[in-house]
Design a protein around this motif. Structure first.
Motif, short mmCIF file in Angstrom:
data_model
loop_
_atom_site.label_atom_id
_atom_site.label_comp_id
_atom_site.label_asym_id
_atom_site.label_seq_id
_atom_site.Cartn_x
_atom_site.Cartn_y
_atom_site.Cartn_z
N ALA A 15 0.83 -1.21 0.00
CA ALA A 15 0.00 0.00 0.00
C ALA A 15 0.86 1.25 0.00
CB ALA A 15 -0.91 0.00 1.21
N ARG A 16 0.39 2.27 -0.69
CA ARG A 16 1.06 3.56 -0.61
C ARG A 16 0.05 4.69 -0.83
NH1 ARG A 16 3.88 6.06 -5.38
NH2 ARG A 16 2.61 5.51 -7.16
N ILE A 17 0.46 5.90 -0.45
CA ILE A 17 -0.40 7.07 -0.64
C ILE A 17 0.02 7.77 -1.91
CG2 ILE A 17 -1.17 9.24 0.38
CD1 ILE A 17 -2.05 6.82 1.95
N ASN A 18 -0.94 8.07 -2.75
CA ASN A 18 -0.66 8.80 -3.98
C ASN A 18 -1.66 9.95 -4.11
OD1 ASN A 18 0.58 9.48 -6.35
ND2 ASN A 18 0.26 7.48 -7.33
N GLY A 19 -1.40 10.87 -5.00
CA GLY A 19 -2.31 12.00 -5.14
C GLY A 19 -1.95 12.88 -6.31
N SER A 20 -2.73 13.94 -6.50
CA SER A 20 -2.42 14.91 -7.54
C SER A 20 -2.56 16.32 -6.96
CB SER A 20 -3.34 14.72 -8.74
OG SER A 20 -4.66 15.06 -8.42
N LEU A 21 -1.94 17.27 -7.63
CA LEU A 21 -1.82 18.63 -7.10
C LEU A 21 -1.95 19.62 -8.25
CD1 LEU A 21 -1.02 19.15 -4.08
CD2 LEU A 21 1.23 19.79 -4.93
N TRP A 22 -2.56 20.77 -7.98
CA TRP A 22 -2.67 21.80 -9.02
C TRP A 22 -2.83 23.17 -8.37
CZ3 TRP A 22 -6.34 17.99 -8.03
CH2 TRP A 22 -7.52 18.43 -7.44
N MET A 23 -2.66 24.21 -9.18
CA MET A 23 -2.86 25.57 -8.69
C MET A 23 -4.22 26.05 -9.17
SD MET A 23 -0.49 28.96 -9.15
CE MET A 23 1.08 28.14 -9.03
N GLU A 24 -4.93 26.69 -8.27
CA GLU A 24 -6.23 27.27 -8.62
C GLU A 24 -6.13 28.79 -8.55
OE1 GLU A 24 -9.25 23.89 -6.76
OE2 GLU A 24 -9.24 25.92 -5.96
N SER A 111 6.08 15.18 -3.42
CA SER A 111 6.67 13.82 -3.42
C SER A 111 7.14 13.45 -2.03
CB SER A 111 7.87 13.76 -4.36
OG SER A 111 7.45 13.81 -5.68
N ASP A 112 7.79 14.39 -1.37
CA ASP A 112 8.27 14.13 -0.01
C ASP A 112 7.09 13.80 0.91
OD1 ASP A 112 10.82 14.60 -0.85
OD2 ASP A 112 10.96 16.62 -0.01
N PHE A 113 6.02 14.58 0.77
CA PHE A 113 4.82 14.36 1.60
C PHE A 113 4.27 12.95 1.35
CE2 PHE A 113 0.19 14.31 1.96
CZ PHE A 113 0.00 14.77 3.25
N LEU A 114 4.15 12.58 0.07
CA LEU A 114 3.59 11.26 -0.28
C LEU A 114 4.49 10.13 0.21
CD1 LEU A 114 2.36 11.95 -3.96
CD2 LEU A 114 0.96 11.80 -1.88
N ARG A 115 5.79 10.34 0.10
CA ARG A 115 6.73 9.30 0.55
C ARG A 115 6.63 9.12 2.06
NH1 ARG A 115 10.87 10.52 -2.49
NH2 ARG A 115 11.51 12.15 -1.06
N GLU A 116 6.54 10.24 2.75
CA GLU A 116 6.45 10.19 4.22
C GLU A 116 5.16 9.47 4.65
OE1 GLU A 116 6.06 13.42 7.64
OE2 GLU A 116 7.52 14.01 6.11
N GLU A 117 4.05 9.79 3.97
CA GLU A 117 2.77 9.16 4.31
C GLU A 117 2.79 7.67 3.96
OE1 GLU A 117 0.38 10.12 6.09
OE2 GLU A 117 0.94 12.22 6.32
N SER A 118 3.45 7.33 2.87
CA SER A 118 3.54 5.92 2.49
C SER A 118 4.38 5.15 3.50
CB SER A 118 4.14 5.79 1.08
OG SER A 118 3.27 6.38 0.12
N LYS A 119 5.43 5.81 3.98
CA LYS A 119 6.29 5.20 4.99
C LYS A 119 5.49 4.98 6.28
CE LYS A 119 10.56 7.14 4.62
NZ LYS A 119 11.53 8.13 5.12
N ARG A 120 4.66 5.96 6.62
CA ARG A 120 3.86 5.89 7.83
C ARG A 120 2.93 4.66 7.81
NH1 ARG A 120 2.06 10.40 11.19
NH2 ARG A 120 2.90 11.84 9.64
N LEU A 121 2.48 4.29 6.59
CA LEU A 121 1.60 3.12 6.45
C LEU A 121 2.31 1.84 6.89
CD1 LEU A 121 -0.11 3.45 2.95
CD2 LEU A 121 -1.15 3.74 5.19
N GLU A 122 3.61 1.83 6.70
CA GLU A 122 4.39 0.62 6.98
C GLU A 122 4.77 0.49 8.44
OE1 GLU A 122 5.16 -1.68 4.70
OE2 GLU A 122 4.14 -0.58 3.12
N SER A 123 4.62 1.60 9.18
CA SER A 123 5.17 1.59 10.54
C SER A 123 4.14 1.16 11.59
CB SER A 123 5.72 2.96 10.88
OG SER A 123 4.66 3.89 10.89
#
Lengths: 123, 123
Positions: A15-24, A111-123
């Motif tokens: 499992a990992r966290i993924n997402g998308s981002l944009w400017m409004e 990317s850093d945010f997503l990686r950190e959240e994905s890591k949190r899933l494993e802990s």
């Protein structure tokens, strides 16, 4: 909460966290990976037409994106060149280069945010 | 880069960073705001049917979501109740409640990220 997501999900699940981002701007999406890629390719090729082709985007759609972008900025981000030595080419303004650079850094932070959240899933 | 996005965008533009987030398992999107809302409404109503109706979701779609979720977790997240005192109702397991809680905290961290990035645009 002392249980982790890892304990809840099936053991063989990766499992990992993924997402998308944009400017409004004023509630409307106006700047994200698509426009940035277009700007980058215009910078490389010096041509809106060539950039659009590389992205399999119609010339009309590319112009719409650029006109939209130019309409949101104090000074234009792309200046079409007609005639002269660079006839038909287009140049990016410093503002465009700055937006590309800003976007790169924003994506890096995301990317850093997503990686950190994905890591949190494993802990 | 000492210029800010604020200097580049039109003065009257209210720009902010927005995005979406989801959980992937083995590369496939499987848990996000939709499934969480369904779980929350099942917890409130005790009924998959009522929860689906509230979300204007078909009963079939709701069942598919739950079956999919139950298939990704070590123990089921929703246990359908048939017959007995609570006839026809459905109960959420601790795992479901935990996932709802985890998701709330994840959304909060993402909101913080988006707010911070939106603030950065203004500086």
């Amino acid at each position: 909460m002392n249980k982790s997501v890892k304990d809840i999900l099936k053991k063989d699940l990766h499992a990992r966290i993924n997402g998308s981002l944009w400017m409004e701007a004023n509630g409307e999406r106006f700047f994200g990976p698509g426009p940035v890629e277009l700007l980058e390719r215009i910078a490389e090729t010096g041509s809106i037409n060539a950039a659009a082709k590389e992205m399999k985007m119609s010339y009309k759609k590319a112009w719409e994106l650029i006109t939209h972008l130019n309409g949101q900025t104090e000074r234009p981000v792309v200046i079409p060149q007609t005639g002269g030595e660079k006839g038909g080419g287009s140049v990016l303004t410093d503002e465009a280069l700055w937006l590309i650079e800003y976007h790169k850094e924003l994506r890096k932070r995301f990317s850093d945010f997503l990686r950190e959240e994905s890591k949190r899933l494993e802990s």
